[in-house]
Enzyme design. Sequence first.
Site, mmCIF file in Angstrom:
data_model
loop_
_atom_site.group_PDB
_atom_site.id
_atom_site.type_symbol
_atom_site.label_atom_id
_atom_site.label_comp_id
_atom_site.label_asym_id
_atom_site.label_seq_id
_atom_site.Cartn_x
_atom_site.Cartn_y
_atom_site.Cartn_z
ATOM 1 N N GLU A 167 0.802 -1.231 0.000
ATOM 2 C CA GLU A 167 0.000 0.000 0.000
ATOM 3 C C GLU A 167 0.834 1.279 0.000
ATOM 4 O O GLU A 167 0.636 2.161 0.846
ATOM 5 C CB GLU A 167 -0.993 -0.010 1.162
ATOM 6 C CG GLU A 167 -1.985 -1.152 1.055
ATOM 7 C CD GLU A 167 -3.231 -0.999 1.907
ATOM 8 O OE1 GLU A 167 -3.346 -0.006 2.630
ATOM 9 O OE2 GLU A 167 -4.111 -1.878 1.814
ATOM 10 N N GLU A 376 -5.588 -8.820 0.464
ATOM 11 C CA GLU A 376 -6.370 -8.406 1.635
ATOM 12 C C GLU A 376 -7.802 -8.100 1.220
ATOM 13 O O GLU A 376 -8.034 -7.537 0.140
ATOM 14 C CB GLU A 376 -5.765 -7.155 2.308
ATOM 15 C CG GLU A 376 -4.450 -7.400 3.002
ATOM 16 C CD GLU A 376 -3.916 -6.156 3.717
ATOM 17 O OE1 GLU A 376 -4.729 -5.349 4.200
ATOM 18 O OE2 GLU A 376 -2.685 -6.014 3.774
HETATM 19 C C1 BGP Z 1 -4.653 -2.438 5.185
HETATM 20 C C2 BGP Z 1 -3.290 -2.761 5.744
HETATM 21 C C3 BGP Z 1 -3.309 -3.783 6.828
HETATM 22 C C4 BGP Z 1 -4.537 -3.799 7.718
HETATM 23 C C5 BGP Z 1 -5.820 -3.463 6.988
HETATM 24 C C6 BGP Z 1 -7.006 -3.180 7.879
HETATM 25 O O1 BGP Z 1 -4.638 -1.195 4.609
HETATM 26 O O2 BGP Z 1 -2.440 -3.235 4.728
HETATM 27 O O3 BGP Z 1 -2.095 -3.696 7.511
HETATM 28 O O4 BGP Z 1 -4.376 -3.208 8.921
HETATM 29 O O5 BGP Z 1 -5.668 -2.378 6.117
HETATM 30 O O6 BGP Z 1 -6.932 -1.868 8.376
HETATM 31 P P1 BGP Z 1 -7.266 -1.498 9.862
HETATM 32 O O7 BGP Z 1 -6.388 -2.364 10.694
HETATM 33 O O8 BGP Z 1 -6.968 -0.055 10.014
HETATM 34 O O9 BGP Z 1 -8.708 -1.791 10.038
#
Ligand code: BGP
Length: 477
Positions: A167, A376
């Site tokens: 990201e 993800e």
């Molecule tokens: C993505 C990241 C992850 C993860 C996910 C969920 O952007 O790559 O590391 O954390 O988001 O986000 P959050 O934990 O803020 O809900």
Amino acid sequence: MHYTHDPIFPKKFMWGASSSAWQVEGAVNEDGRSDAIIDLNSKKKKPYTDNSIAADHYHRYKEDVKLMAEAGFSSYRFSIAWPRIFPNDSGIPNQKGIDFYNNLINELIKHNIEPLVTLYHYDMPVWVDEKFNGWYDRGIIEKFDEFVRTCFKAFGDRVKYWHSINEQNMQICYGEWLGICKNKDTWFEDKWKVNHIMNMCHAKAVVACHELVEDGKIGPIPGYVPIYPYSSHPDDQIAAMNAEELTEKVWNDLYAFRKYNGFIQSYWRENNINPGIQDGDMELIAQANIDFFALNCYRSNTAKACGIDEEPQEYLLNKSGVKGNLIFPKVPGLYQLTHNPYVEYTDWDWEIDPVSMRYMLRYVWDHYQLPMMITENGLGKYDKVTDDGKVHDQDRIEFLKDQIYQVGLAIMDGCDVISYNPWSFTDILSTGNGMAKRYGLVYINTTDEEVLDLRRIPKDSYYWYANLIKSNGENWG
Ligand code: BGP
């Protein structure tokens, strides 16, 4: 297209789940690992717990891999912590750090699970940050190269799928939230210099992977939020395209076509921005031919026109988990994001929009014609263990079912998708909400307030997902 039957997934489709080192491992000061900037940041996010224990995967990886195998996984996406491999600037890798990832990789392979490995997922060592002011100084490029080459040499005989930077677009767009912006006042210009340095690091990783890993494949991981126009007003359509450019397309075009696109060059000219490109840089980037796109996708956004005279508004994410606390950004003259009346929202005000998954895969396939893997996707929510000792997360099952169905539809539409890995395998630390905002298929028995026994409790979604993937996407439950 409309289909009269359920989607059919390719025979060799890889099904798994996802994590990142700093969010899952814990053991932050063990076996020679030094501090990462994100460790220190996680300590500032009270009342949430920090990452010193997390899911304790560092000590329990065998148990975790066993659970993956029992669910029928054929892939697992995780990341390597830079400060475990290089805890200091000596140039000598930390053997104990290498041993940990060797053990994890071997354990996965023993269970026929393909490792999908991310090189950089936010855990910059403090010594790198101090020496190079984070990503601001070009000196980091050689250090990053040293780190990734060490990983390719140590693990490349078994790891064939690699990701460069997680990201990058989100880190630039939300530099303060993700901790890479060092000076808010100058970030408007600095971000493009920082971004160029990150592009150079990405390019180094791609080139080194192809040089050092036999049959190695590598791609970037953009954080993808498909953008819809708010209405059929032509100005809203252009606003959606502007938002798409400035949050995603500028990065994806660079990765795929290996040059800065016309939109960003014009944007820099109009805003007197010098992105810090030096002689020879574009030649290196031109060599960085990626093999696939890895995509993180949770939600969609909706854009509408924003007049040049409007007051700018920063994107304020909902950090509390109480609905209605997110403030959409306004970028005068370009776009503003807004509420979408056609979708539901999570407690953190993220759009629940399965169709955006199909839209994204179609869009990326149409533009770049490269294979894609989902690294993800998932539902962050409050979960709890009920009196029967189980976690009944029917809403997560519905979320995943709808999203995976759309992946299947995109495949039927002709997109080349090779793997699906939802976030996350076990519960792990959220970026900003500790253990409160859970994503896992497997519950970790601990809370922000106190460390419990960290027992693994497969949630209902784990069993549902296992049934689906063991039938290669036929048994929807
Ligand atoms: C993505 C990241 C992850 C993860 C996910 C969920 O952007 O790559 O590391 O954390 O988001 O986000 P959050 O934990 O803020 O809900």
